[in-house]
Design an enzyme around this catalytic site. Structure first.
Site, short mmCIF file in Angstrom:
data_model
loop_
_atom_site.label_atom_id
_atom_site.label_comp_id
_atom_site.label_asym_id
_atom_site.label_seq_id
_atom_site.Cartn_x
_atom_site.Cartn_y
_atom_site.Cartn_z
N SER A 256 0.83 -1.20 0.00
CA SER A 256 0.00 0.00 0.00
C SER A 256 0.87 1.26 0.00
CB SER A 256 -0.96 -0.04 1.20
OG SER A 256 -1.94 0.95 1.11
N ASP B 162 -8.56 -3.49 -6.61
CA ASP B 162 -8.49 -4.34 -5.41
C ASP B 162 -9.36 -3.80 -4.28
OD1 ASP B 162 -7.15 -2.17 -4.35
OD2 ASP B 162 -5.29 -3.23 -3.91
N HIS C 100 -7.50 -5.44 -0.99
CA HIS C 100 -6.29 -4.67 -0.75
C HIS C 100 -5.46 -5.18 0.43
CE1 HIS C 100 -3.71 -1.19 -1.16
NE2 HIS C 100 -3.93 -0.84 0.10
#
Length: 663
Positions: free
Chosen positions: A244, A565, A618
């Protein structure tokens, strides 16, 4: 006995001084104010406490089962489960080889208190972020106060020090039972990894990337630990695994470590080539995410918008000083790191008023009841026509009809030179003041009258509605496209986390992977409306009543969706490895090999599978067996070609070709 009698007789009575004080407080309103604040705390305790109690009860019941029970029931339903990747690869003979460094993303790393105000008494070195979040519902206003940074400097407020938790425990679990890195760590351990060759590069994800070095020397610590791991492993290079926002943080690190002191780490242009084998980015928002805009603009994303529409009195109740969203906005707008994820590249990357790279994307519709796999020509024509009507380049549209109109039909009034109205909200809103309260009605109306915002104009919008936030952010981040990367200005750290304004390191032997999930509707653009309410309300909100229906299924609850995602659109995660860095380009002058690995999302077959082993979401992708296997193979010595090269299920190649960027 006399003491007991005196207490019993006076427990409901006030002494004369106490009564006079009570009358004075009642007359000046301070009693009502305190009662109002107690309602805020009490309400927050009740709501969050209920959620936590249910969560803990479910965890207790799950943990009370025999260890083999969930697996036994699951196998009875679905058949034998596959071996975890670590077990499978250990049987193949793979063993630990290259040291591994994890770089967590935003909000997934634990933060603990080292110094605080009186309301935080007894919390020294207790987690304020991560873990059970106990202090959130015990002392909500105190928690917000301590999690906020200084609104002028973006660093610690006076008398408060919150620091990142260190070690693998910093981000193995976000909360009890909710893994982040734990599954990957456990599988790496199966082939021989342990703490001496695994390192969690924890950092305070609230502050700007360069300020993690200024305040905590975090970048220097990462550099030293990587050098130590290489030396202690006999010269074996390190595999970096960012997730991320950690992807952007490590991109910044690679420029910092090369740059001369005092701005950089002084490692020189060959440092990355000597120390890094591969950078395996998971769910990387290389080019930003649209939900960062909605978060900064109205403290919303898809789920918050739905809750705000269903229970506005709960999230924004002015009567009881509850105003949850305002407190969230006040806090998160002090977190400079959030600005690293504002979309980069402007209209060139994300599209303009009448075009976008993803034009023609078809959102999944429900299958027909007859389960027929045949689609008539008229159905295909209708779907294609509907798909092209989605104008993803319009990140924010005020009104559903504005999102659909051709740009020539939209009447817009420029907001940039609008005079902001006078407001007394600073005094009336007290603790929940945000920069919106300085705008007044005139400023709010000017924003709505501009009608539609693209990735280029949304920066001007944020400068208008959040000048303090963007003033700090502009000193640490940039969102453009470099004309000449040899220009000396790009040596400044504000450009280092933007892949469109910086060069990859001189490390031709290194590999870069972009690994992310696909097949989940992901936020791409928003329909907004003005909020009804008083002075202390956030004046804008996502219009959850805006629905596309069967004609435009990409629009649901005021949000236009695209493939991704659930957090990062494919365009942001995949473009650089597919095109921007592919081969020798001006952004990748040494020709570092890049690979794209997409993982098609498959939800868990039943509740006993938890978050599943094939998820592309995610965070849940961190437990995806296919992704974990790819990582372990590279850590054990494999290359991207050994994995099979690119693995693609989406339209990223087609979309990337539509972006006209000088390479």
């Amino acid at each position: 006995m006399s003491i007991l009698r005196r207490r019993k007789g006076t427990e409901n009575k006030k002494t004369e001084p106490e009564y006079e004080e009570f009358k004075e407080k009642k007359s000046n309103g301070s009693l009502r104010k305190r009662r109002g604040r107690w309602s805020c705390v009490d309400g927050c305790c009740w709501f969050v406490g209920c959620i936590c109690c249910i969560w803990w009860l479910l965890l207790f019941l799950y943990n009370a089962m025999p260890a083999s029970f969930p697996q036994y029931v699951t196998e009875a339903i679905t058949g034998p489960l596959p071996d975890p990747p670590g077990v499978k690869l250990a049987k193949e003979g793979l063993r630990a080889k290259h040291p591994v460094v994890f770089v967590p993303g935003i909000v997934t790393g634990g933060l603990e208190l080292w110094e605080g105000h009186q309301c935080a008494e007894g919390l020294f070195r207790k987690r304020l972020w991560g873990g059970t979040f106990g202090e959130l519902y015990k002392r909500p206003l105190c928690w917000v106060e301590h999690m906020s940074l200084d609104n002028e400097t973006g660093l610690d407020p006076s008398g408060i020090r919150i620091r990142p938790v260190s070690g693998l425990v910093a981000a193995d679990y976000f909360a009890p039972g909710y893994f982040v890195w734990a599954v990957l760590i456990a599988n790496l351990a199966r082939i021989g990894y342990e703490e001496k060759n695994m390192y969690m590069a924890a950092y305070d994800w609230r502050i700007s990337f360069q300020n993690t070095e200024v305040r905590d020397q975090t970048l220097s610590r990462i550099k030293s630990n990587i050098e130590l791991m290489v030396a202690s492993s006999g010269g074996k290079k390190v595999v970096i695994i960012p997730h991320s926002m950690g992807v952007l943080y490590f991109l910044h690190f690679m420029k910092w470590v090369e740059a001369p002191a005092p701005m950089g780490g002084g490692g020189g242009s060959e440092w990355c080539a000597k120390h890094l084998k591969a950078v395996m980015n998971i769910g990387g928002p290389f080019l930003g995410v649209p939900k960062a805009v909605s978060g900064l603009f109205s403290a919303e994303a898809k789920d918050i918008a739905a809750a705000r529409s269903m229970a506005p009195s709960f999230l924004e109740n002015e009567m009881f000083n509850f105003q949850t969203l305002q407190h969230v906005m006040r806090m998160t707008r002090t977190w400079d790191s959030t600005m690293s994820m504002i979309p980069k590249g402007g209209d060139t990357i994300w599209g303009g008023l009448d075009w976008s790279p993803e034009e023609g994307h078809e959102c999944n519709e429900k299958k027909p009841k007859n389960n027929s796999t045949q689609t008539s020509e008229s159905d295909r024509t209708r779907k294609s026509a509907n798909a092209t009507r989605v104008k993803y380049g319009r990140l924010i549209s005020f009104g559903k009809h504005v999102a659909d109109l051709h740009s020539s039909e939209i009447e817009r009034i420029d907001f940039r030179d609008a005079l902001k109205g006078q407001s007394h909200a600073n005094s009336t809103c007290r603790d929940v003041w945000t920069e919106y309260h300085d705008m007044g009605i005139g400023g709010v109306k000017a924003v709505a009258d501009y009608k539609v915002y693209t990735a280029g104009s949304v920066l001007d919008l944020l400068h208008f509605v959040a000048p303090k936030l963007m003033k700090r952010g502009s000193a640490h981040f940039s969102y453009g496209i470099a004309d000449d990367l040899d220009d000396k200005k790009y040596e400044h750290y504000k450009y280092w986390s933007n892949p469109l304004e910086t060069k990859l390191p001189n490390a031709p032997g290194m590999e870069i992977f972009s690994m992310y999930g696909v097949g989940i509707p992901t936020e791409r653009a928003y329909v907004y409306k003005l909020s009804p309410g008083g002075d202390c309300y956030i004046p804008f909100q996502i219009d959850t009543s805006a629905e596309g229906g069967s004609e435009s299924p990409c629009l649901k609850g005021g949000v236009f969706h695209i493939d991704g995602d659930e957090t990062v659109p494919i365009l942001s995660a995949g473009y650089m490895c597919v095109k921007g860095w592919k081969g020798k380009t001006r952004f990748n002058p040494s020709g570092i090999h890049t690979f794209i690995r997409e993982y098609n999302h498959a939800p868990p077959a039943n509740l006993l599978e938890g978050r599943g082993t094939q998820s592309g979401a995610h965070v849940d992708i961190m437990g995806n067996f296919a992704l974990i296997e790819d990582i372990i193979r590279v850590a054990a010595g494999a290359t991207g070609e050994d994995l099979g090269g690119d693995q693609v299920y989406s339209g990223i190649f087609k979309w990337s070709e539509r972006i006209k960027l000088k390479l």
